[in-house]
Design an enzyme around this catalytic site. Structure first.
Site, PDB file in Angstrom:
ATOM      1  N   ILE A 162      22.080  21.609  11.046  1.00 32.34           N
ATOM      2  CA  ILE A 162      22.396  20.207  11.319  1.00 32.34           C
ATOM      3  C   ILE A 162      22.592  19.444  10.019  1.00 32.34           C
ATOM      4  O   ILE A 162      23.569  18.706   9.850  1.00 32.34           O
ATOM      5  CB  ILE A 162      21.286  19.553  12.167  1.00 32.34           C
ATOM      6  N   SER A 211      23.049  28.609  18.896  1.00 34.69           N
ATOM      7  CA  SER A 211      23.140  27.298  18.240  1.00 34.69           C
ATOM      8  C   SER A 211      21.776  26.616  18.148  1.00 34.69           C
ATOM      9  O   SER A 211      21.659  25.529  17.579  1.00 34.69           O
ATOM     10  CB  SER A 211      24.113  26.387  18.990  1.00 34.69           C
ATOM     11  N   ALA A 212      20.751  27.263  18.701  1.00 33.23           N
ATOM     12  CA  ALA A 212      19.405  26.689  18.680  1.00 33.23           C
ATOM     13  C   ALA A 212      18.606  27.340  17.559  1.00 33.23           C
ATOM     14  O   ALA A 212      18.145  28.479  17.683  1.00 33.23           O
ATOM     15  CB  ALA A 212      18.709  26.906  20.016  1.00 33.23           C
ATOM     16  N   GLY A 213      18.458  26.623  16.463  1.00 34.28           N
ATOM     17  CA  GLY A 213      17.725  27.136  15.321  1.00 34.28           C
ATOM     18  C   GLY A 213      16.234  26.955  15.482  1.00 34.28           C
ATOM     19  O   GLY A 213      15.745  26.502  16.524  1.00 34.28           O
ATOM     20  N   GLY A 238      14.201  24.728  14.295  1.00 34.25           N
ATOM     21  CA  GLY A 238      13.797  23.355  14.570  1.00 34.25           C
ATOM     22  C   GLY A 238      13.958  22.997  16.032  1.00 34.25           C
ATOM     23  O   GLY A 238      13.063  22.400  16.652  1.00 34.25           O
ATOM     24  N   THR A 239      15.106  23.365  16.607  1.00 34.33           N
ATOM     25  CA  THR A 239      15.350  23.092  18.026  1.00 34.33           C
ATOM     26  C   THR A 239      14.325  23.800  18.900  1.00 34.33           C
ATOM     27  O   THR A 239      13.758  23.219  19.830  1.00 34.33           O
ATOM     28  CB  THR A 239      16.769  23.539  18.421  1.00 34.33           C
ATOM     29  N   ARG A 240      14.068  25.059  18.602  1.00 39.65           N
ATOM     30  CA  ARG A 240      13.138  25.844  19.414  1.00 39.65           C
ATOM     31  C   ARG A 240      11.709  25.317  19.300  1.00 39.65           C
ATOM     32  O   ARG A 240      10.938  25.358  20.258  1.00 39.65           O
ATOM     33  CB  ARG A 240      13.211  27.316  19.006  1.00 39.65           C
ATOM     34  N   ASN A 284      26.389  20.960  20.726  1.00 39.14           N
ATOM     35  CA  ASN A 284      25.109  20.252  20.772  1.00 39.14           C
ATOM     36  C   ASN A 284      24.698  19.752  19.392  1.00 39.14           C
ATOM     37  O   ASN A 284      24.124  18.670  19.259  1.00 39.14           O
ATOM     38  CB  ASN A 284      24.027  21.172  21.335  1.00 39.14           C
ATOM     39  N   CYS A 304      20.341  16.080  21.305  1.00 36.04           N
ATOM     40  CA  CYS A 304      21.745  16.398  21.586  1.00 36.04           C
ATOM     41  C   CYS A 304      22.053  16.142  23.058  1.00 36.04           C
ATOM     42  O   CYS A 304      23.093  15.574  23.399  1.00 36.04           O
ATOM     43  CB  CYS A 304      22.051  17.839  21.205  1.00 36.04           C
TER      44      CYS A 304
END
Length: 307
Positions: free
Chosen positions: A14, A160-162, A164-166, A282, A129
């Site tokens: 991001i 696309s979910a790194g 941080g997202t997880r 996202n 997102c």
């Protein structure tokens, strides 16, 4: 136009995508520094090659840089927990902060819905997102009729979910649900996120369900299309997937109406491909919304200083 120097904390996907967007499209903003904690970060390496200040020593490393005094805006693209610390320090230092985590310390911002209401804030939160994609639609429906309940389902490519997202899944659902109510205007909100493992990866898909006390379908349809066009002005890959669906439903607890309508809006968000792949819509919608927000806030403050 006078430009304001900005720094990004968080050199992951991001933060790196946001860096390229600022360098390509920034009008009131000028990219100056990239901050991370991993010396091997690709984002830091790219920033350094582009001639920007880059540090792997986190916020302390940024604050120790002589150019820090000239930084007017800091984007935080780390995690909700990290932002709690960053927010306090940046506030004490007088920095305008754009929070891309679900920490929600500052007020929620969805650019086409409530950006003008937060012009004077020092810390604003970009929700999530899923929130950026769906809350404009809830707000569009709410302009026409009361919305006793709204539910959104955001489906994003697992790739696309790194980290941080997880790590922020719980915060994602809680923050998005609250913002559906506070910004979208629904009486009650619910948010669900799905990490889709499909190969090849699918682009972001969002479903918005609203229960409304209205059968004025044409007014709702017109409002939704107008709002979609406003989002497309800064996220070109944002679009309605198919026609809006209307379905009569039974009574809903707390509703004054005897006859309700379920409005279903299907969306997809394709990334612009500045740094991230096209399926990562996202992440693209978050960086695009953050850029649009910062540009507006900085331009407004500049005009006030001139006046």
């Amino acid at each position: 136009m006078q430009q304001t120097n900005v720094a990004i904390i968080g050199s992951g996907n991001i933060g790196t995508d946001l860096m390229f967007k600022i360098m390509r499209y920034g009008k009131a903003l000028r990219m100056a520094a990239m901050v991370g904690v991993d010396p091997g970060s690709e984002g830091l390496s790219r920033a350094s090659r582009l001639g920007l200040f880059a540090t792997a020593s986190g916020l302390d490393g940024l604050r120790g840089w002589e150019g820090y005094r000239d930084i007017g805006v800091v984007f935080d693209a780390t995690s909700a927990r990290a932002h709690e610390h960053h927010a306090a320090v940046l506030k004490a230092d007088g920095k305008l902060t754009i929070d891309l985590t679900p920490a929600a310390i500052g007020p929620y911002v969805i650019p086409p819905v409530n950006l003008d209401n937060v012009i004077l804030e020092e810390n604003v939160n970009m929700v999530t997102c899923g929130g950026q994609a769906t809350i404009p639609m809830v707000a569009a429906v709410r302009r026409i009729a009361r919305v006793p309940y709204a539910e959104i389902v955001a489906s994003i490519a697992s790739l696309s979910a790194g980290p941080g997202t997880r790590a922020n899944i719980d915060e994602f659902t809680e923050t998005t649900a609250r913002a559906i109510e506070k910004v979208g205007g629904a009486d009650r909100g619910k948010a669900i996120i799905i990490l889709n493992p499909a190969e090849p990866p699918l682009i972001m898909r969002d479903t918005v369900y609203c229960l409304v006390e209205s059968n004025d379908f044409e007014a709702i349809r017109a409002s939704v299309h107008e709002m979609a066009a406003r989002v497309q002005s800064y996220v070109p890959g944002y679009r309605l997937k198919q026609d809006i669906q209307f379905e009569p439903v039974a009574n809903f607890p707390g509703s004054r109406a005897h006859n309700l309508t379920k409005v279903t809006i299907l969306l997809e968000v394709e990334g612009a491909g500045h740094y991230l792949p096209a399926y990562a819509g996202n992440l693209d919608i978050m960086t695009s919304a953050a850029l649009a927000t910062a540009e507006r806030l900085v331009s407004k403050k500049t005009l006030e200083q001139v006046a």
